[in-house]
Design a protein around this motif. Structure first.
Motif, mmCIF file in Angstrom:
data_model
loop_
_atom_site.group_PDB
_atom_site.id
_atom_site.type_symbol
_atom_site.label_atom_id
_atom_site.label_comp_id
_atom_site.label_asym_id
_atom_site.label_seq_id
_atom_site.Cartn_x
_atom_site.Cartn_y
_atom_site.Cartn_z
ATOM 1 N N PRO A 92 0.821 -1.224 0.000
ATOM 2 C CA PRO A 92 0.000 0.000 0.000
ATOM 3 C C PRO A 92 0.851 1.268 0.000
ATOM 4 C CG PRO A 92 -0.905 -1.580 1.562
ATOM 5 C CD PRO A 92 0.418 -2.120 1.080
ATOM 6 N N LEU A 93 1.995 1.239 0.710
ATOM 7 C CA LEU A 93 2.880 2.413 0.699
ATOM 8 C C LEU A 93 3.435 2.655 -0.697
ATOM 9 C CD1 LEU A 93 4.886 2.052 4.038
ATOM 10 C CD2 LEU A 93 3.156 3.769 3.480
ATOM 11 N N GLN A 94 3.835 1.574 -1.377
ATOM 12 C CA GLN A 94 4.337 1.716 -2.743
ATOM 13 C C GLN A 94 3.250 2.290 -3.652
ATOM 14 O OE1 GLN A 94 5.671 -2.276 -3.558
ATOM 15 N NE2 GLN A 94 7.799 -1.805 -3.034
ATOM 16 N N SER A 95 2.046 1.808 -3.447
ATOM 17 C CA SER A 95 0.928 2.316 -4.241
ATOM 18 C C SER A 95 0.712 3.801 -3.967
ATOM 19 C CB SER A 95 -0.333 1.514 -3.911
ATOM 20 O OG SER A 95 -1.438 2.045 -4.587
ATOM 21 N N THR A 96 0.794 4.173 -2.700
ATOM 22 C CA THR A 96 0.628 5.588 -2.338
ATOM 23 C C THR A 96 1.729 6.435 -2.954
ATOM 24 O OG1 THR A 96 -0.416 4.941 -0.260
ATOM 25 C CG2 THR A 96 0.451 7.187 -0.385
ATOM 26 N N ILE A 100 1.362 9.478 -5.590
ATOM 27 C CA ILE A 100 1.942 10.809 -5.356
ATOM 28 C C ILE A 100 2.803 11.203 -6.547
ATOM 29 C CG2 ILE A 100 3.633 12.072 -3.956
ATOM 30 C CD1 ILE A 100 2.509 10.488 -1.539
ATOM 31 N N ASN A 101 3.618 10.251 -7.015
ATOM 32 C CA ASN A 101 4.467 10.542 -8.174
ATOM 33 C C ASN A 101 3.620 10.876 -9.392
ATOM 34 O OD1 ASN A 101 6.855 10.188 -6.814
ATOM 35 N ND2 ASN A 101 7.056 8.024 -7.374
ATOM 36 N N HIS A 102 2.517 10.164 -9.559
ATOM 37 C CA HIS A 102 1.624 10.414 -10.688
ATOM 38 C C HIS A 102 1.050 11.828 -10.598
ATOM 39 C CE1 HIS A 102 -1.087 9.577 -13.958
ATOM 40 N NE2 HIS A 102 -2.123 9.936 -13.203
ATOM 41 N N VAL A 103 0.612 12.208 -9.403
ATOM 42 C CA VAL A 103 0.063 13.548 -9.207
ATOM 43 C C VAL A 103 1.148 14.586 -9.463
ATOM 44 C CG1 VAL A 103 -0.841 15.147 -7.462
ATOM 45 C CG2 VAL A 103 -1.744 12.821 -7.625
ATOM 46 N N ASP A 104 2.379 14.336 -8.943
ATOM 47 C CA ASP A 104 3.493 15.279 -9.166
ATOM 48 C C ASP A 104 3.772 15.432 -10.656
ATOM 49 O OD1 ASP A 104 3.790 15.725 -6.506
ATOM 50 O OD2 ASP A 104 5.572 14.468 -6.239
ATOM 51 N N ASN A 105 3.701 14.335 -11.391
ATOM 52 C CA ASN A 105 3.960 14.401 -12.838
ATOM 53 C C ASN A 105 2.867 15.202 -13.549
ATOM 54 O OD1 ASN A 105 6.336 13.001 -12.677
ATOM 55 N ND2 ASN A 105 5.409 11.005 -13.106
ATOM 56 N N ALA A 106 1.662 15.111 -13.046
ATOM 57 C CA ALA A 106 0.562 15.857 -13.644
ATOM 58 C C ALA A 106 0.796 17.361 -13.502
ATOM 59 C CB ALA A 106 -0.754 15.465 -13.005
ATOM 60 N N ASP A 107 1.474 17.778 -12.395
ATOM 61 C CA ASP A 107 1.802 19.179 -12.166
ATOM 62 C C ASP A 107 2.935 19.652 -13.066
ATOM 63 O OD1 ASP A 107 1.466 18.566 -8.715
ATOM 64 O OD2 ASP A 107 0.050 19.739 -9.906
ATOM 65 N N GLY A 108 3.637 18.677 -13.579
ATOM 66 C CA GLY A 108 4.811 19.042 -14.375
ATOM 67 C C GLY A 108 6.080 19.003 -13.554
#
Length: 112
Positions: A92-96, A100-108
């Motif tokens: 679950p931590l890896q998934s989290t 987070i990384n996915h969201v950060d990438n969405a920000d650029g």
């Protein structure tokens, strides 16, 4: 009459001597049998002691094998506990982190 008594007496003595000789032979046979039985008993006691010693060795080997099996079982339990911890906590931590990384990438922003 005296000679007849003497013959009768000699016959009785002869019979008694025969019976005594027969009794001596039976006694000798009995002693031989007793000696043989004592030797067999001593041999049986040695076999019993050897069997007990083998039994002690087998019991020791069995105890070692049981301890090894318990150790293996304990190690497997520890592995199972690590797998459970991994599935319940790390995954679950890896998934989290991935989210987070996915969201950060969405920000650029850069992936960590």
């Amino acid at each position: 009459e005296q000679s007849q008594a003497r013959v009768s007496f000699d016959l009785q003595i002869s019979k008694l001597e025969d019976e005594l000789e027969e009794a001596a032979e039976l006694l000798q046979a009995t002693c031989t049998t007793e000696d043989r039985l004592r030797a067999e008993l001593a041999g049986a006691k040695q076999h019993l002691q050897a069997a007990r010693a083998r039994g002690d060795v087998l019991q020791t080997d069995l105890n070692k094998a049981m301890a090894t099996l318990k150790s293996i079982d304990d190690e497997q339990d520890a592995r199972d506990n690590v797998a459970i911890f991994s599935n319940n906590t790390i995954m679950p931590l890896q998934s989290t982190v991935a989210q987070i990384n996915h969201v950060d990438n969405a920000d650029g922003s850069e992936t960590r």
